[in-house]
Design an enzyme around this catalytic site. Structure first.
Site, mmCIF file in Angstrom:
data_model
loop_
_atom_site.group_PDB
_atom_site.id
_atom_site.type_symbol
_atom_site.label_atom_id
_atom_site.label_comp_id
_atom_site.label_asym_id
_atom_site.label_seq_id
_atom_site.Cartn_x
_atom_site.Cartn_y
_atom_site.Cartn_z
ATOM 1 N N GLU A 140 0.905 -1.522 -0.006
ATOM 2 C CA GLU A 140 0.505 0.035 0.262
ATOM 3 C C GLU A 140 1.176 1.528 0.114
ATOM 4 O O GLU A 140 1.829 1.146 0.626
ATOM 5 C CB GLU A 140 -0.987 0.180 1.057
ATOM 6 C CG GLU A 140 -1.706 -1.384 1.191
ATOM 7 C CD GLU A 140 -2.449 -1.168 2.753
ATOM 8 O OE1 GLU A 140 -3.412 -2.624 2.546
ATOM 9 O OE2 GLU A 140 -2.115 -0.651 3.511
ATOM 10 N N CYS A 191 3.213 8.725 1.812
ATOM 11 C CA CYS A 191 3.792 7.201 3.016
ATOM 12 C C CYS A 191 4.292 5.998 2.130
ATOM 13 O O CYS A 191 2.670 5.728 1.917
ATOM 14 C CB CYS A 191 2.369 7.562 4.107
ATOM 15 S SG CYS A 191 2.730 5.505 5.265
ATOM 16 N N CYS A 196 4.836 -7.692 7.831
ATOM 17 C CA CYS A 196 5.830 -6.963 8.244
ATOM 18 C C CYS A 196 5.690 -8.385 9.411
ATOM 19 O O CYS A 196 5.324 -9.008 10.139
ATOM 20 C CB CYS A 196 5.596 -6.125 9.376
ATOM 21 S SG CYS A 196 6.975 -6.245 10.177
ATOM 22 N N CYS A 230 4.037 -6.874 15.625
ATOM 23 C CA CYS A 230 3.379 -5.764 16.961
ATOM 24 C C CYS A 230 1.627 -6.005 16.448
ATOM 25 O O CYS A 230 1.332 -6.602 15.368
ATOM 26 C CB CYS A 230 3.516 -4.478 16.832
ATOM 27 S SG CYS A 230 5.557 -4.163 16.285
ATOM 28 N N CYS A 273 -1.508 -3.775 14.739
ATOM 29 C CA CYS A 273 -0.820 -3.484 13.237
ATOM 30 C C CYS A 273 -1.545 -4.261 12.392
ATOM 31 O O CYS A 273 -0.827 -5.710 12.814
ATOM 32 C CB CYS A 273 0.781 -3.602 13.530
ATOM 33 S SG CYS A 273 0.835 -2.775 11.942
ATOM 34 N N CYS A 312 -2.079 1.633 7.877
ATOM 35 C CA CYS A 312 -0.876 0.149 8.083
ATOM 36 C C CYS A 312 -1.869 -1.075 7.571
ATOM 37 O O CYS A 312 -1.942 -1.612 8.423
ATOM 38 C CB CYS A 312 -0.090 0.405 9.319
ATOM 39 S SG CYS A 312 1.392 -0.964 9.191
HETATM 40 N N1 SAH Z 1 7.775 -0.569 10.918
HETATM 41 C C1 SAH Z 1 7.569 0.512 10.899
HETATM 42 C C2 SAH Z 1 6.847 1.638 9.905
HETATM 43 C C3 SAH Z 1 5.899 0.950 10.112
HETATM 44 S S1 SAH Z 1 4.142 1.098 11.031
HETATM 45 C C4 SAH Z 1 7.011 1.040 12.225
HETATM 46 O O1 SAH Z 1 6.526 0.311 13.228
HETATM 47 O O2 SAH Z 1 7.622 2.055 12.877
HETATM 48 C C5 SAH Z 1 3.839 2.814 10.892
HETATM 49 C C6 SAH Z 1 3.387 3.597 12.182
HETATM 50 O O3 SAH Z 1 2.017 3.423 12.120
HETATM 51 C C7 SAH Z 1 4.448 3.042 13.659
HETATM 52 O O4 SAH Z 1 3.945 3.987 14.150
HETATM 53 C C8 SAH Z 1 3.447 1.761 14.171
HETATM 54 O O5 SAH Z 1 3.215 1.779 15.503
HETATM 55 C C9 SAH Z 1 1.792 2.659 13.684
HETATM 56 N N2 SAH Z 1 0.413 1.638 14.053
HETATM 57 C C10 SAH Z 1 0.527 0.954 13.824
HETATM 58 N N3 SAH Z 1 -0.733 -0.245 13.245
HETATM 59 C C11 SAH Z 1 -1.545 0.903 13.990
HETATM 60 C C12 SAH Z 1 -3.039 0.853 14.190
HETATM 61 N N4 SAH Z 1 -3.909 0.179 14.468
HETATM 62 N N5 SAH Z 1 -3.430 2.256 14.824
HETATM 63 C C13 SAH Z 1 -2.808 3.479 14.686
HETATM 64 N N6 SAH Z 1 -1.028 3.261 14.541
HETATM 65 C C14 SAH Z 1 -0.531 1.931 13.856
HETATM 66 FE FE1 SF4 Z 2 5.376 -3.767 11.353
HETATM 67 FE FE2 SF4 Z 2 4.086 -3.398 11.830
HETATM 68 FE FE3 SF4 Z 2 4.816 -3.486 13.852
HETATM 69 FE FE4 SF4 Z 2 5.312 -1.596 12.042
HETATM 70 S S1 SF4 Z 2 4.450 -1.146 13.978
HETATM 71 S S2 SF4 Z 2 7.251 -2.295 12.988
HETATM 72 S S3 SF4 Z 2 4.685 -2.210 10.405
HETATM 73 S S4 SF4 Z 2 4.695 -5.025 12.634
#
Ligand code: SAH
Ligand code: SF4
Length: 362
Positions: free
Chosen positions: A100, A113, A120, A124, A127, A340
């Site tokens: 995306e 973005c 990934c 987490c 996410c 994301c």
């Molecule tokens: N992997 C990297 C970059 C991609 S995620 C990282 O984790 O920083 C980009 C941002 O979106 C990160 O700060 C992540 O924690 C946040 N993010 C992921 N899932 C989310 C959600 N469900 N609601 C809000 N922010 C989220």
């Molecule tokens: Fe990966 Fe999502 Fe964690 Fe960023 S927030 S490191 S994209 S699993």
């Protein structure tokens, strides 16, 4: 935890059109008059045209190039929101994976973005990308083309900013990401100060960034200021706990002389407590960091809910009272699943792995 450095879409695949830097394009045009290289380069990078639109090149040459070096991204879904100020794409890649890209126009800038990996590996669980697991690394051309496509769609506005906050962990695909950054800066002419890498906290990658010449911005997805809470949210925290992460951030700040940003997705009862605000403010004082509070985007595989808007504001005020600069991120395109990994999760549900459950703090 860190996935192998696979090159997309497979080590034997020919480079795609945007994988080719100027020297490689010159090689691809070996035997043609030299001015053809300038025509092609200017068409692709200065003018932002597609190969089809570079009509100064003979049709035969364009067809040969397209055959040998196809583009990477095929538009699968495009959605618009916020009165066309947000555009989101789901692209299909040559091998069937998808990623995306989101373009957002603001009063004073236009930001894209972009994704650095398909899926990934960091897991987490709040996410949507983490919930689908790791698919593969993106190549330089696949990363660069997202910027080029968004730049074209942004016209007549000028694309000014690029953030690596789409799918994937950019520092787990360091070489491809940094080559793409050099080309976004050098070939597309964006200022390094307007490029930002967002990381979950891969300490070796942050230390490597501290040694780079280009002053690219760094955003760290901290989300919790004590190991007890961060361990629950972010698996790699057990490998690089907050103290180790903070040292790496300090090294980056000293070397880049730029202000660090902490990202913090607000999750009710998990990381929005007064105690977390106090611990975060202490860390921010030491690192002179700014905090970006992100209202949680709901995802299909995560049961916990986001903090209420009132609590998000209270949390920001608690930080400000302690001298920490904090802002609340304006959510864009929630109605088009602009968070994301969500668009992919929705349109391609079959490939979404069932989320792992971890113990939540009481
Ligand atoms: N992997 C990297 C970059 C991609 S995620 C990282 O984790 O920083 C980009 C941002 O979106 C990160 O700060 C992540 O924690 C946040 N993010 C992921 N899932 C989310 C959600 N469900 N609601 C809000 N922010 C989220
Ligand atoms: Fe990966 Fe999502 Fe964690 Fe960023 S927030 S490191 S994209 S699993």
């Amino acid at each position: 935890m860190t996935p192998p450095d696979a090159v997309s879409p497979g080590p034997d695949a020919p480079p795609t059109l945007y994988d080719l830097d100027r020297a490689a394009l010159a090689d691809a045009l070996a035997g043609e008059p030299r001015y053809r290289i300038d025509q092609l380069w200017e068409g692709l990078y200065t003018e932002g045209r597609t190969l089809d639109e570079i009509t100064t090149l003979p049709k035969r040459l364009r067809a040969e190039l397209a055959e040998a070096h196809p583009v990477s991204l095929v538009e699968h879904v495009q959605k618009r929101a916020d009165n066309d100020q947000t555009v989101k794409w789901l692209w299909s890649l040559a091998d069937g994976d998808s990623v995306e890209t989101v373009l957002m126009h603001y009063r004073d800038r236009s930001t894209v973005c972009i994704s650095s990996q398909a899926g990934c590996a960091m897991g987490c669980d709040f996410c949507a990308t983490g919930q689908m697991g790791f698919r593969r690394q993106l190549g330089v051309g696949e990363i660069l083309e997202q910027v080029i496509r968004a730049r074209r769609a942004a016209q007549p506005r000028r694309l000014s900013n690029v953030v690596f906050m789409g799918m994937g962990e950019p520092l787990a695909n360091y070489d491809a990401v940094w080559t793409a950054i050099r080309r976004i800066h050098g070939d597309l002419g964006l200022s390094a100060r307007n490029l930002t890498v967002s990381t979950v906290g891969l300490v070796p990658g942050i230390r490597r960034m501290a040694k780079e010449a280009l002053p690219v911005g760094l955003a760290v997805s901290l989300h919790a200021a004590t190991d007890e809470v961060r361990d629950q949210m972010i698996p790699i925290n057990s490998r690089w706990p907050i103290e180790v992460l903070a040292d790496a951030c300090e090294e980056w700040t000293a070397a880049s002389r730029r202000r660090l940003t902490f990202e913090w997705a607000m999750i009710a009862g998990v990381n929005d407590t007064d105690a977390q605000a106090v611990a975060l403010a202490t860390l921010c004082r030491r690192l002179r960091a700014h905090v970006n509070l992100i209202p949680l985007n709901p995802t299909p595989g995560y049961p916990t809910v986001g903090s209420s808007p009132a609590r998000v504001q209270e949390f920001r005020d608690l930080l400000r009272q302690r001298g920490t600069n904090a802002t609340i991120r304006q959510n864009r395109g929630t109605d088009i699943d602009a968070a994301c990994g969500q668009l992919r999760a929705d349109t391609n549900g079959a490939t979404v792995a069932s989320p792992r459950r971890r113990r939540r703090p009481e």
